[in-house]
Design a protein around this motif. Sequence first.
Motif, PDB file in Angstrom:
ATOM      1  N   GLN A   1      51.737   2.644  -0.144  1.00 48.10           N
ATOM      2  CA  GLN A   1      50.603   1.943  -0.113  1.00 48.10           C
ATOM      3  C   GLN A   1      49.890   1.908   1.581  1.00 48.10           C
ATOM      4  OE1 GLN A   1      50.237  -1.721  -2.045  1.00 48.10           O
ATOM      5  NE2 GLN A   1      51.594  -1.051  -3.580  1.00 48.10           N
TER       6      GLN A   1
ATOM      7  N   GLU B   1      48.486   5.408   1.943  1.00 48.13           N
ATOM      8  CA  GLU B   1      47.289   5.529   1.359  1.00 48.13           C
ATOM      9  C   GLU B   1      46.112   4.836   2.179  1.00 48.13           C
ATOM     10  OE1 GLU B   1      45.371   4.316  -3.184  1.00 48.13           O
ATOM     11  OE2 GLU B   1      47.427   3.932  -2.415  1.00 48.13           O
TER      12      GLU B   1
ATOM     13  N   ASP C   1      45.457   6.896   5.224  1.00 45.33           N
ATOM     14  CA  ASP C   1      44.662   7.963   4.963  1.00 45.33           C
ATOM     15  C   ASP C   1      43.140   7.662   4.576  1.00 45.33           C
ATOM     16  OD1 ASP C   1      47.178   9.301   5.306  1.00 45.33           O
ATOM     17  OD2 ASP C   1      47.490   9.481   3.196  1.00 45.33           O
ATOM     18  N   GLU C   2      42.982   6.599   3.794  1.00 45.72           N
ATOM     19  CA  GLU C   2      41.656   6.274   3.309  1.00 45.72           C
ATOM     20  C   GLU C   2      40.761   5.702   4.867  1.00 45.72           C
ATOM     21  OE1 GLU C   2      38.761   5.481   0.666  1.00 45.72           O
ATOM     22  OE2 GLU C   2      40.769   6.249   0.254  1.00 45.72           O
TER      23      GLU C   2
ATOM     24  N   ARG D   1      44.696   5.417 -11.861  1.00 51.61           N
ATOM     25  CA  ARG D   1      45.116   4.814 -10.382  1.00 51.61           C
ATOM     26  C   ARG D   1      45.406   3.409 -10.878  1.00 51.61           C
ATOM     27  NH1 ARG D   1      41.071   4.224  -5.177  1.00 51.61           N
ATOM     28  NH2 ARG D   1      42.665   3.889  -3.711  1.00 51.61           N
TER      29      ARG D   1
END
Length: 437
Positions: free
Chosen positions: A217, A220, A223-224, A435
């Motif tokens: 997480q 993630e 990356d976001e 998701r």
Amino acid sequence: MPFASRSLRVRLLSRLALVAAFIMGVTWFLHGMLLMDVARDFLASRLQQEADYILSRLAPGDMPLAPIERDVWPDTSVFHHVYLVRRGGQIYVSPSDGVRELQGFLEGPARQVLDIEWQGHHLLAWREQTEIQGEPVTVLVGEDFAQVDRGLARLHLWIGATAALISLLLLLLSWVVVQRALRPLAGLKRQLGALRRGERDRLDVSTVSELEDVVAQINEFVDEQRFRQARSRQSLANLSHAIKTPLAAIIQALSQRKPLTDKRREQVLHRLHAIDEKLTEELRRSRIAGQAIGQRRLSESDVDAMLDMLATLYPDIDYRFVPDRSALTRLPLERHDAMEVLGILLDNGGKWATRSVTVDCVSAHRLVVEDDGPGVPEEHRSRLGQRGWRLDEQRPGHGLGLSILRQLVERYRGDVHFGQATGGGLRVELTLPSRDS
């Protein structure tokens, strides 16, 4: 490392210490009770055997009682025994007449274990009754239990001390185990420091299973944020590119001393309208993105606000939702991205539609938007979504919307497909993977 009150290490060790102390305490208490019961049962069994032996010696009819009284008794100085024998109306005692104080304990059930306090001594006694040659005979055999009590107490204390040492050893071993078990957290802390300093791009997911989801997480999220930063820079670059050329042309036209002709004035106005349109588009996109970035899902108020804006921009276009507009809140997109995706699709549909735009959102992972406009020829559909490419230069826009749409959907590992709508217009189908909530 310091033992702070909020430390996970301290919490684990303190809980382990409490559990170990409780278990050891209960075990030690039960051990004392069990040890006492085993000793009483063993001694009572031996006293019973001695009583049976005395009765067996008293049984022969040719053996008077007096000689038995002198010869039967064991050496009481060694065994610390007391004996009482009642035969008929006579009571014989050993080792002395003082034992006669115990004659009251000759009454009772035929076979029974007794705890007797006598002359400061704790006696464990066995009483047994029978008949010999027609006469009732009762035998009471007792032994001083004090020495056994002291021995058991010493043994119990030794076992308690041993248990305490074992508990300390277990606590020390637990500290070592906890130290080793928490090493992945220290490694994760070092990785986060390196990530913050820009020395690495992502965290290593090859860690203990309990931290894999957390690390995934975090990756993630990183990356976001990186994607958002790149998209923001790209948007600024697009805006700069779209405005720079018209501004240069306007500056050049206004810098000349020659009077502006109608044609020249029309060109300047066209450039200014292009700049105004681009700024309006970016400001509208910013408003659509909203303030609460980071929410996981759309809300119905977000959808209503977007539709109110579209109604202002395209008052003659009817937006139809299947089954209803509230189904859009189930899209598996982060709120900001969902607003941008819907803003691009509905704005594009309203821009090209003749009378209506249909939005099919029956499935949470599939979104279909169709307009009743002129549509896009099949040979040009493959180019839709390419950055800077526009099908109709007469319509306002810079061809960036569908490009951003494709990038966003690809970011979510989804797919965008362009086709022909039922009414002949453009059909845009988005397929999104599930998701976790």
